[in-house]
Design a protein around this motif. Sequence first.
Motif, PDB file in Angstrom:
ATOM      1  N   SER A 193       0.771  -1.063  -0.199  1.00  0.00           N
ATOM      2  CA  SER A 193      -0.008  -0.143   0.053  1.00  0.00           C
ATOM      3  C   SER A 193       0.804   1.037   0.044  1.00  0.00           C
ATOM      4  CB  SER A 193      -1.032  -0.044   1.155  1.00  0.00           C
ATOM      5  OG  SER A 193      -0.284   0.300   2.510  1.00  0.00           O
ATOM      6  N   ALA A 211     -10.002   4.618   3.250  1.00  0.00           N
ATOM      7  CA  ALA A 211      -9.913   5.194   2.033  1.00  0.00           C
ATOM      8  C   ALA A 211     -10.389   6.788   2.024  1.00  0.00           C
ATOM      9  CB  ALA A 211     -10.567   4.316   1.146  1.00  0.00           C
ATOM     10  N   VAL A 250      -5.497   6.920  -2.112  1.00  0.00           N
ATOM     11  CA  VAL A 250      -6.745   6.318  -1.951  1.00  0.00           C
ATOM     12  C   VAL A 250      -6.769   4.894  -1.700  1.00  0.00           C
ATOM     13  CG1 VAL A 250      -9.404   6.258  -2.188  1.00  0.00           C
ATOM     14  CG2 VAL A 250      -8.391   8.299  -2.298  1.00  0.00           C
ATOM     15  N   LEU A 251      -6.389   4.155  -2.668  1.00  0.00           N
ATOM     16  CA  LEU A 251      -6.269   3.104  -3.086  1.00  0.00           C
ATOM     17  C   LEU A 251      -5.134   2.460  -1.851  1.00  0.00           C
ATOM     18  CD1 LEU A 251      -6.592   0.077  -4.287  1.00  0.00           C
ATOM     19  CD2 LEU A 251      -4.897   0.607  -5.862  1.00  0.00           C
ATOM     20  N   PHE A 291      -6.802   2.355   1.561  1.00  0.00           N
ATOM     21  CA  PHE A 291      -7.871   1.165   1.722  1.00  0.00           C
ATOM     22  C   PHE A 291      -7.376  -0.065   1.986  1.00  0.00           C
ATOM     23  CE2 PHE A 291     -10.043  -2.389  -0.716  1.00  0.00           C
ATOM     24  CZ  PHE A 291     -11.175  -2.194  -0.088  1.00  0.00           C
TER      25      PHE A 291
END
Length: 339
Positions: free
Chosen positions: A43, A92, A212-213, A216
Amino acid sequence: MKFERNGLFGFLALAALVPFVVHDQYVLHIAIMVLFYAVLATSLNLVVGYVGEFSLGHTAFLGTGAYAAAILSTRYGWPMWLTIPVAGLLAAAVGGLIGAITLRLQGPFFVIVTLSFAEVLRLVADNWIGLTNGPMGIAGVPQPGLLANAGNLASKQFYYALAWGLLAIGLYLSYRFVHSNAGRAAVAIRENRYVAQSIGVRPLTYSMLALVLGAFLSGMAGGFYAHYISFVGPEMFRFAFMVSMIIMVLIGGKGTLVGPLIGALLVTFLEEYLREAKELRLSIFGLAVIAIVLFLPQGLMGFAGRSRERRHPAAPAVPLAPAAAPAAGAVPTGTGRTA
Protein backbone atom coordinates in the motif's frame (compact mmCIF):
# COMPACT_ATOMS: atom_id res chain seq x y z
CA MET A 1 5.48 -7.33 -16.92
CA LYS A 2 5.55 -11.11 -17.37
CA PHE A 3 8.42 -11.47 -14.88
CA GLU A 4 6.52 -9.40 -12.32
CA ARG A 5 3.30 -11.35 -12.79
CA ASN A 6 5.13 -14.66 -12.43
CA GLY A 7 6.84 -13.37 -9.30
CA LEU A 8 3.52 -12.44 -7.71
CA PHE A 9 1.95 -15.79 -8.55
CA GLY A 10 5.03 -17.61 -7.28
CA PHE A 11 5.03 -15.75 -3.97
CA LEU A 12 1.33 -16.37 -3.38
CA ALA A 13 1.63 -20.03 -4.37
CA LEU A 14 4.51 -20.64 -1.98
CA ALA A 15 2.74 -18.72 0.77
CA ALA A 16 -0.38 -20.86 0.29
CA LEU A 17 1.64 -23.99 1.11
CA VAL A 18 2.91 -22.71 4.47
CA PRO A 19 -0.02 -23.80 6.72
CA PHE A 20 0.13 -27.31 5.22
CA VAL A 21 3.85 -27.65 5.94
CA VAL A 22 4.33 -25.61 9.14
CA HIS A 23 2.56 -26.68 12.33
CA ASP A 24 4.53 -24.61 14.82
CA GLN A 25 2.39 -21.81 16.24
CA TYR A 26 5.27 -19.37 16.64
CA VAL A 27 6.43 -19.83 13.04
CA LEU A 28 2.84 -19.41 11.84
CA HIS A 29 2.60 -16.17 13.82
CA ILE A 30 5.73 -14.88 12.09
CA ALA A 31 4.30 -15.92 8.72
CA ILE A 32 1.07 -14.05 9.50
CA MET A 33 3.05 -10.92 10.32
CA VAL A 34 4.98 -11.29 7.06
CA LEU A 35 1.70 -11.24 5.11
CA PHE A 36 0.37 -8.34 7.21
CA TYR A 37 3.48 -6.26 6.56
CA ALA A 38 3.43 -7.24 2.89
CA VAL A 39 -0.02 -5.63 2.55
CA LEU A 40 1.23 -2.49 4.32
CA ALA A 41 4.39 -2.26 2.23
CA THR A 42 2.40 -2.78 -0.97
CA SER A 43 0.00 0.00 0.00
CA LEU A 44 2.82 2.43 0.79
CA ASN A 45 4.64 1.52 -2.43
CA LEU A 46 1.71 2.79 -4.50
CA VAL A 47 2.46 6.31 -3.27
CA VAL A 48 6.23 6.17 -2.81
CA GLY A 49 7.12 3.94 -5.74
CA TYR A 50 4.64 4.94 -8.42
CA VAL A 51 3.60 8.51 -7.63
CA GLY A 52 7.03 9.43 -6.29
CA GLU A 53 5.83 11.22 -3.14
CA PHE A 54 7.49 10.12 0.10
CA SER A 55 4.62 9.83 2.57
CA LEU A 56 5.37 9.57 6.29
CA GLY A 57 1.72 9.53 7.34
CA HIS A 58 0.66 6.09 6.19
CA THR A 59 0.11 5.02 9.79
CA ALA A 60 -2.90 7.38 9.81
CA PHE A 61 -4.73 4.89 7.56
CA LEU A 62 -3.48 1.86 9.46
CA GLY A 63 -4.65 3.29 12.79
CA THR A 64 -7.97 4.47 11.36
CA GLY A 65 -8.73 0.98 10.09
CA ALA A 66 -7.67 -0.68 13.34
CA TYR A 67 -9.77 1.63 15.52
CA ALA A 68 -12.76 1.40 13.16
CA ALA A 69 -12.77 -2.40 13.33
CA ALA A 70 -12.25 -2.40 17.11
CA ILE A 71 -15.06 0.10 17.82
CA LEU A 72 -17.55 -1.47 15.42
CA SER A 73 -16.97 -4.97 16.78
CA THR A 74 -16.79 -4.22 20.52
CA ARG A 75 -19.53 -1.58 20.79
CA TYR A 76 -21.91 -2.48 17.98
CA GLY A 77 -21.31 -6.20 17.63
CA TRP A 78 -20.39 -6.14 13.94
CA PRO A 79 -18.80 -9.38 12.66
CA MET A 80 -15.26 -9.42 11.36
CA TRP A 81 -16.51 -10.05 7.82
CA LEU A 82 -17.99 -6.54 7.88
CA THR A 83 -15.54 -4.64 10.06
CA ILE A 84 -12.48 -5.31 7.87
CA PRO A 85 -13.92 -3.99 4.56
CA VAL A 86 -15.62 -1.09 6.36
CA ALA A 87 -12.30 -0.28 8.03
CA GLY A 88 -10.75 -0.11 4.58
CA LEU A 89 -13.48 2.18 3.28
CA LEU A 90 -13.18 4.55 6.25
CA ALA A 91 -9.41 4.66 5.82
CA ALA A 92 -9.91 5.41 2.11
CA ALA A 93 -12.21 8.30 3.05
CA VAL A 94 -9.54 9.64 5.43
CA GLY A 95 -7.00 9.17 2.63
CA GLY A 96 -9.14 11.23 0.28
CA LEU A 97 -9.43 14.00 2.86
CA ILE A 98 -5.72 14.04 3.64
CA GLY A 99 -4.78 13.71 -0.03
CA ALA A 100 -6.93 16.68 -1.04
CA ILE A 101 -4.69 18.80 1.19
CA THR A 102 -1.27 17.18 1.03
CA LEU A 103 -1.08 16.20 -2.65
CA ARG A 104 -1.11 19.87 -3.61
CA LEU A 105 2.28 20.07 -1.94
CA GLN A 106 5.58 18.61 -3.10
CA GLY A 107 8.90 17.50 -1.68
CA PRO A 108 9.64 18.15 2.00
CA PHE A 109 6.35 20.01 2.47
CA PHE A 110 4.39 16.88 1.53
CA VAL A 111 6.54 14.76 3.87
CA ILE A 112 6.09 17.08 6.86
CA VAL A 113 2.34 17.59 6.44
CA THR A 114 1.58 13.86 6.04
CA LEU A 115 3.59 13.13 9.18
CA SER A 116 1.67 15.86 10.98
CA PHE A 117 -1.68 14.30 10.08
CA ALA A 118 -0.59 10.96 11.54
CA GLU A 119 0.54 12.69 14.71
CA VAL A 120 -2.76 14.57 15.00
CA LEU A 121 -4.69 11.31 14.77
CA ARG A 122 -2.44 9.77 17.41
CA LEU A 123 -3.21 12.66 19.76
CA VAL A 124 -6.94 12.25 19.06
CA ALA A 125 -6.74 8.53 19.87
CA ASP A 126 -4.78 9.33 23.02
CA ASN A 127 -7.18 11.98 24.33
CA TRP A 128 -10.67 11.13 23.05
CA ILE A 129 -11.34 8.76 25.93
CA GLY A 130 -15.06 8.45 25.27
CA LEU A 131 -14.45 6.96 21.83
CA THR A 132 -11.00 5.34 21.91
CA ASN A 133 -10.53 4.69 25.66
CA GLY A 134 -7.48 6.92 25.56
CA PRO A 135 -4.04 5.50 26.39
CA MET A 136 -5.64 2.29 27.67
CA GLY A 137 -6.75 1.41 24.16
CA ILE A 138 -9.52 -1.00 23.19
CA ALA A 139 -8.99 -4.52 24.48
CA GLY A 140 -10.93 -7.70 23.85
CA VAL A 141 -11.65 -7.17 20.17
CA PRO A 142 -13.82 -10.23 19.43
CA GLN A 143 -12.76 -13.02 17.12
CA PRO A 144 -15.10 -14.95 14.79
CA GLY A 145 -17.54 -17.32 16.43
CA LEU A 146 -16.24 -20.27 14.44
CA LEU A 147 -12.98 -20.06 16.43
CA ALA A 148 -14.79 -20.45 19.77
CA ASN A 149 -14.03 -24.15 20.05
CA ALA A 150 -10.95 -24.20 17.83
CA GLY A 151 -7.50 -24.82 19.20
CA ASN A 152 -4.59 -22.38 19.02
CA LEU A 153 -3.12 -24.03 15.94
CA ALA A 154 -6.45 -23.94 14.10
CA SER A 155 -6.85 -20.25 15.00
CA LYS A 156 -3.40 -19.44 13.64
CA GLN A 157 -4.17 -21.32 10.43
CA PHE A 158 -7.47 -19.44 10.07
CA TYR A 159 -5.80 -16.04 10.48
CA TYR A 160 -3.04 -17.07 8.12
CA ALA A 161 -5.62 -17.92 5.46
CA LEU A 162 -7.35 -14.59 6.07
CA ALA A 163 -4.06 -12.66 5.81
CA TRP A 164 -3.24 -14.55 2.60
CA GLY A 165 -6.62 -13.56 1.17
CA LEU A 166 -6.08 -9.88 2.06
CA LEU A 167 -2.65 -9.95 0.41
CA ALA A 168 -4.08 -11.59 -2.71
CA ILE A 169 -6.76 -8.87 -2.92
CA GLY A 170 -4.17 -6.15 -2.35
CA LEU A 171 -1.83 -7.48 -5.03
CA TYR A 172 -4.68 -7.90 -7.52
CA LEU A 173 -5.93 -4.34 -7.02
CA SER A 174 -2.38 -2.95 -7.10
CA TYR A 175 -1.52 -4.89 -10.26
CA ARG A 176 -4.67 -3.70 -12.03
CA PHE A 177 -3.94 -0.11 -11.00
CA VAL A 178 -0.25 -0.15 -11.96
CA HIS A 179 -0.91 -1.63 -15.39
CA SER A 180 -3.86 0.62 -16.17
CA ASN A 181 -3.91 4.06 -17.76
CA ALA A 182 -4.16 5.56 -14.26
CA GLY A 183 -1.02 3.72 -13.17
CA ARG A 184 0.90 4.81 -16.25
CA ALA A 185 -0.23 8.38 -15.60
CA ALA A 186 1.05 8.08 -12.01
CA VAL A 187 4.44 6.92 -13.29
CA ALA A 188 4.51 9.86 -15.70
CA ILE A 189 3.89 12.19 -12.75
CA ARG A 190 6.72 10.51 -10.86
CA GLU A 191 9.16 10.95 -13.72
CA ASN A 192 8.32 14.58 -14.49
CA ARG A 193 5.28 16.31 -13.08
CA TYR A 194 5.39 19.26 -15.47
CA VAL A 195 5.86 17.21 -18.63
CA ALA A 196 2.93 15.02 -17.51
CA GLN A 197 0.79 18.13 -17.10
CA SER A 198 1.80 19.35 -20.56
CA ILE A 199 0.33 16.20 -22.18
CA GLY A 200 -2.94 16.41 -20.27
CA VAL A 201 -2.22 14.28 -17.18
CA ARG A 202 -3.79 15.74 -14.04
CA PRO A 203 -1.32 15.14 -11.18
CA LEU A 204 -3.82 15.63 -8.36
CA THR A 205 -6.35 13.19 -9.82
CA TYR A 206 -4.02 10.27 -10.41
CA SER A 207 -1.98 10.84 -7.27
CA MET A 208 -5.25 10.84 -5.34
CA LEU A 209 -6.25 7.49 -6.88
CA ALA A 210 -2.97 5.92 -5.76
CA LEU A 211 -3.21 7.40 -2.26
CA VAL A 212 -6.85 6.34 -1.74
CA LEU A 213 -6.14 2.80 -2.94
CA GLY A 214 -3.12 2.61 -0.63
CA ALA A 215 -5.21 3.93 2.26
CA PHE A 216 -7.91 1.32 1.56
CA LEU A 217 -5.42 -1.55 1.67
CA SER A 218 -3.73 -0.15 4.78
CA GLY A 219 -7.09 0.27 6.52
CA MET A 220 -8.06 -3.34 5.81
CA ALA A 221 -4.70 -4.45 7.17
CA GLY A 222 -5.39 -2.41 10.30
CA GLY A 223 -8.81 -4.04 10.72
CA PHE A 224 -7.23 -7.47 10.38
CA TYR A 225 -4.55 -6.56 12.93
CA ALA A 226 -7.19 -5.43 15.45
CA HIS A 227 -8.99 -8.77 15.33
CA TYR A 228 -5.82 -10.85 15.25
CA ILE A 229 -4.11 -9.13 18.19
CA SER A 230 -7.44 -8.38 19.97
CA PHE A 231 -6.12 -4.99 21.10
CA VAL A 232 -5.80 -1.54 19.55
CA GLY A 233 -3.98 1.41 21.13
CA PRO A 234 -2.58 4.81 20.12
CA GLU A 235 0.73 3.15 19.26
CA MET A 236 -0.89 2.16 15.94
CA PHE A 237 -0.19 5.72 14.81
CA ARG A 238 3.40 5.78 16.03
CA PHE A 239 6.39 6.10 13.75
CA ALA A 240 7.63 2.55 14.42
CA PHE A 241 5.16 1.03 11.94
CA MET A 242 6.11 3.72 9.43
CA VAL A 243 9.81 2.94 9.74
CA SER A 244 9.19 -0.75 9.13
CA MET A 245 7.11 -0.03 6.01
CA ILE A 246 9.71 2.36 4.60
CA ILE A 247 12.55 -0.11 5.14
CA MET A 248 10.58 -2.91 3.46
CA VAL A 249 9.85 -0.79 0.40
CA LEU A 250 13.43 0.47 0.09
CA ILE A 251 15.09 -2.92 0.59
CA GLY A 252 12.76 -4.76 -1.75
CA GLY A 253 12.68 -2.06 -4.40
CA LYS A 254 10.20 0.78 -4.78
CA GLY A 255 8.24 1.02 -7.98
CA THR A 256 7.85 -2.76 -8.23
CA LEU A 257 5.10 -5.04 -6.92
CA VAL A 258 7.39 -7.92 -5.96
CA GLY A 259 9.91 -5.74 -4.08
CA PRO A 260 7.71 -4.93 -1.04
CA LEU A 261 6.94 -8.64 -0.64
CA ILE A 262 10.62 -9.51 -0.46
CA GLY A 263 11.23 -6.57 1.88
CA ALA A 264 8.41 -7.67 4.19
CA LEU A 265 9.81 -11.20 4.33
CA LEU A 266 13.38 -10.10 5.09
CA VAL A 267 12.57 -7.33 7.57
CA THR A 268 10.00 -9.33 9.57
CA PHE A 269 12.35 -12.28 10.05
CA LEU A 270 15.25 -9.94 10.80
CA GLU A 271 13.20 -8.12 13.44
CA GLU A 272 12.43 -11.42 15.17
CA TYR A 273 16.03 -12.58 14.94
CA LEU A 274 17.28 -9.30 16.43
CA ARG A 275 14.58 -9.06 19.09
CA GLU A 276 17.10 -9.74 21.86
CA ALA A 277 19.28 -6.91 20.60
CA LYS A 278 16.55 -4.45 21.70
CA GLU A 279 17.73 -0.88 21.02
CA LEU A 280 20.64 -2.07 18.90
CA ARG A 281 18.36 -3.41 16.18
CA LEU A 282 17.26 0.12 15.24
CA SER A 283 20.89 1.00 14.57
CA ILE A 284 21.27 -2.17 12.51
CA PHE A 285 18.21 -1.28 10.45
CA GLY A 286 19.55 2.24 9.98
CA LEU A 287 22.85 0.90 8.68
CA ALA A 288 20.98 -1.47 6.39
CA VAL A 289 18.97 1.40 4.90
CA ILE A 290 22.11 3.49 4.39
CA ALA A 291 23.79 0.58 2.61
CA ILE A 292 20.75 0.00 0.39
CA VAL A 293 20.47 3.68 -0.56
CA LEU A 294 24.21 3.91 -1.35
CA PHE A 295 24.81 0.61 -3.14
CA LEU A 296 21.36 -0.60 -4.23
CA PRO A 297 19.26 2.56 -4.73
CA GLN A 298 16.63 0.55 -6.64
CA GLY A 299 16.51 -2.20 -3.98
CA LEU A 300 16.95 -5.91 -4.46
CA MET A 301 14.46 -6.07 -7.34
CA GLY A 302 16.35 -3.34 -9.17
CA PHE A 303 19.58 -5.28 -8.73
CA ALA A 304 17.88 -8.47 -9.96
CA GLY A 305 16.49 -6.63 -12.98
CA ARG A 306 19.93 -5.30 -13.96
CA SER A 307 21.45 -8.75 -13.54
CA ARG A 308 18.76 -10.24 -15.77
CA GLU A 309 19.41 -7.60 -18.43
CA ARG A 310 23.15 -8.38 -18.38
CA ARG A 311 22.47 -12.11 -18.80
CA HIS A 312 19.87 -11.58 -21.52
CA PRO A 313 20.73 -8.34 -23.31
CA ALA A 314 18.16 -6.93 -25.66
CA ALA A 315 18.75 -7.59 -29.34
CA PRO A 316 20.39 -4.61 -31.07
CA ALA A 317 18.14 -2.59 -33.30
CA VAL A 318 18.48 -3.45 -37.00
CA PRO A 319 19.46 -0.32 -38.94
CA LEU A 320 17.22 0.62 -41.82
CA ALA A 321 18.66 -0.01 -45.26
CA PRO A 322 19.62 3.21 -47.07
CA ALA A 323 17.32 4.26 -49.85
CA ALA A 324 18.48 3.20 -53.31
CA ALA A 325 20.02 5.96 -55.41
CA PRO A 326 17.95 6.92 -58.45
CA ALA A 327 19.16 5.60 -61.81
CA ALA A 328 21.06 7.93 -64.11
CA GLY A 329 18.74 10.09 -66.10
CA ALA A 330 15.70 9.27 -64.01
CA VAL A 331 13.47 12.11 -62.95
CA PRO A 332 12.40 12.21 -59.23
CA THR A 333 8.70 11.65 -58.73
CA GLY A 334 6.43 14.17 -57.12
CA THR A 335 8.20 17.22 -58.53
CA GLY A 336 5.61 18.03 -61.16
CA ARG A 337 8.20 17.78 -63.97
CA THR A 338 7.75 15.69 -67.12
CA ALA A 339 10.41 13.77 -68.95
